[in-house]
Write a protein that holds these residues in place. Structure first.
Motif, PDB file in Angstrom:
ATOM      1  N   UNK B 166       0.718  -1.150  -0.031  1.00 55.28           N
ATOM      2  CA  UNK B 166       0.016   0.102  -0.088  1.00 55.28           C
ATOM      3  C   UNK B 166       0.918   1.235  -0.084  1.00 55.28           C
ATOM      4  N   UNK B 170       1.227   3.809  -3.265  1.00 52.00           N
ATOM      5  CA  UNK B 170       0.247   5.064  -2.973  1.00 52.00           C
ATOM      6  C   UNK B 170       1.154   6.334  -3.431  1.00 52.00           C
ATOM      7  N   UNK B 172       1.852   8.107  -5.906  1.00 47.52           N
ATOM      8  CA  UNK B 172       1.147   9.222  -6.797  1.00 47.52           C
ATOM      9  C   UNK B 172       0.006   9.802  -6.095  1.00 47.52           C
ATOM     10  N   UNK B 173      -1.041   8.808  -5.434  1.00 49.97           N
ATOM     11  CA  UNK B 173      -1.967   9.089  -4.819  1.00 49.97           C
ATOM     12  C   UNK B 173      -1.672   9.980  -3.612  1.00 49.97           C
ATOM     13  N   UNK B 174      -0.791   9.868  -2.789  1.00 49.71           N
ATOM     14  CA  UNK B 174      -0.556  10.615  -1.759  1.00 49.71           C
ATOM     15  C   UNK B 174      -0.014  11.873  -2.264  1.00 49.71           C
ATOM     16  N   UNK B 176      -1.198  13.345  -4.563  1.00 50.06           N
ATOM     17  CA  UNK B 176      -2.429  14.272  -5.025  1.00 50.06           C
ATOM     18  C   UNK B 176      -3.079  14.626  -3.931  1.00 50.06           C
ATOM     19  N   UNK B 177      -3.305  13.853  -2.811  1.00 48.93           N
ATOM     20  CA  UNK B 177      -3.934  14.103  -1.490  1.00 48.93           C
ATOM     21  C   UNK B 177      -3.111  15.332  -0.904  1.00 48.93           C
ATOM     22  N   UNK B 180      -4.219  18.399  -2.105  1.00 49.63           N
ATOM     23  CA  UNK B 180      -5.637  18.745  -1.877  1.00 49.63           C
ATOM     24  C   UNK B 180      -5.916  18.779  -0.501  1.00 49.63           C
ATOM     25  N   UNK B 182      -4.576  17.332   2.404  1.00 48.95           N
ATOM     26  CA  UNK B 182      -3.984  16.372   3.408  1.00 48.95           C
ATOM     27  C   UNK B 182      -2.683  16.927   3.490  1.00 48.95           C
ATOM     28  N   UNK B 185       0.723  14.171   3.659  1.00 48.72           N
ATOM     29  CA  UNK B 185       0.506  12.875   2.865  1.00 48.72           C
ATOM     30  C   UNK B 185       1.584  12.403   2.272  1.00 48.72           C
TER      31      UNK B 185
END
Lengths: 210, 210
Positions: B166, B170, B172-174, B176-177, B180, B182, B185
């Motif tokens: 995980x 993640x 890329x996802x983190x 992005x977060x 936005x 977070x 992250x």
DNA sequence: GTCTATAAATAGATAGAC
DNA sequence: GTCTATCTATTTATAGAC
């Protein structure tokens, strides 16, 4: 008489959403096939384009529904009057309940992570941020009350959510493993995982680890 | 002179494997496109069918390489002369090292889980079973030595491997977060996760949780 | 709201020259 | 081993009748 003779209003839409969730979970966004979705929903393919606008829009709606449900439940837990300890238990339960209630959620969730959240809209991103934020505020609240030690919410989040999604998503895989020599891979219960995560997470947060 | 003027023997094969791993990680098996793989590898598309037999065979080879590497490293740890405690640390390190060394492994791993291990051949399934078996024998060894309490290897496995995959997947996802709302992250290190997992896993196995 | 028929694009795979 | 050209099947999406 609010119903038709055979079909309730909204049935087609629901059938399509359910069939689509199964298809997206099994094959991923790019691998999903709208013909197969329509066939599984016992509905004409053109209905997909009538009720939703495109394959992408259908997918986004499914993603949004799932993350909205989790975020709502988590926000409720964080905003409740419970103790920090019970809020942590509630957080774990929220993920477990939603992951279990929507049978395709965990697999779709794993795929979205792999995809770098490419198909995710602003609202869904806000949901993800809120879930992380809620966990952070629960930890902070526990710290202020002198019951928790400071911890990185991202680490706590990962060690709760990842094993849970993993557990729910590996049902098939574990059965396969079980048949191939990993005796007992299928014999593990949801409660065993949840209880373990509660014990470990609270021990970490309360500084009960030497 | 063992080399050609411009291209080393095996370069095309390697380039294709690398490009394909990236494509499969980003889009999944069904979503992956052989044209795009060839273009990214700067190689003619027909080379895929010359060096491998099909898109499916190319995918299976990538999967096998990845799981073979992990299984080999884990078997080495389990068979070493280290203490049970250090074998647990070695197990965690094995997953972390291989997950990090092969940048596309974690995302492909997440997708394979979601797919119910559909594209996996018998050898790869054996790898998965061996990894779980090795962890089980490490725990048993610790129990026999009176240093560990009994624990379900599947639960321990899930709480180690899932957060690690995980975390790596993640990235890329983190980011992005992070952009936005977070805050932080993206600011989390591999060592932070590994250290946390070592502490928690050993505390559980040694019964140091109240 | 639902169906049939079909357009338009894209996919995996191969033949055959070099 | 590598390249061009192409075949065939599949896929998303829509037009238009009912």
């Amino acid at each position: 008489m609010a119903r038709r003779t055979t079909t309730a209003v909204g049935d087609t839409r629901r059938a399509l959403l359910d069939a689509a969730a199964a298809e997206f979970a099994a094959r991923g966004y790019a691998g999903a096939n709208v013909d197969r979705i329509a066939r599984a929903a016992r509905v004409n393919k053109a209905m997909i384009y009538y009720h939703f606008r495109s394959k992408a829009a259908l997918y986004r709606e499914i993603i949004r529904d799932m993350f909205d449900a989790v975020a709502a439940r988590v926000r409720e837990v964080a905003g409740s009057g419970a103790s920090p300890e019970n809020k942590v238990r509630g957080f774990i339960a929220a993920i477990a309940i939603e992951g279990e209630a929507r049978p395709h959620f965990p697999r779709i969730w794993l795929r979205e992570i792999a995809e770098g959240a490419e198909h995710i809209d602003a609202g869904t991103l806000r949901d993800a941020r809120d879930v992380l934020g809620a966990l952070g505020s629960i930890i902070e609240e526990g710290c202020r009350a002198g019951r928790f030690h400071p911890a990185n919410p991202l680490v706590i989040h990962a060690t709760i959510v990842a094993p849970l999604m993993f557990f729910f998503a590996t049902g098939k895989f574990r059965q396969k493993l079980d048949r191939h020599g990993a005796r007992g891979a299928a014999r593990i219960s949801r409660d065993e995982v949840v209880t373990h995560l509660e014990r470990v997470t609270l021990a970490v947060l309360e500084g009960r680890i030497a």
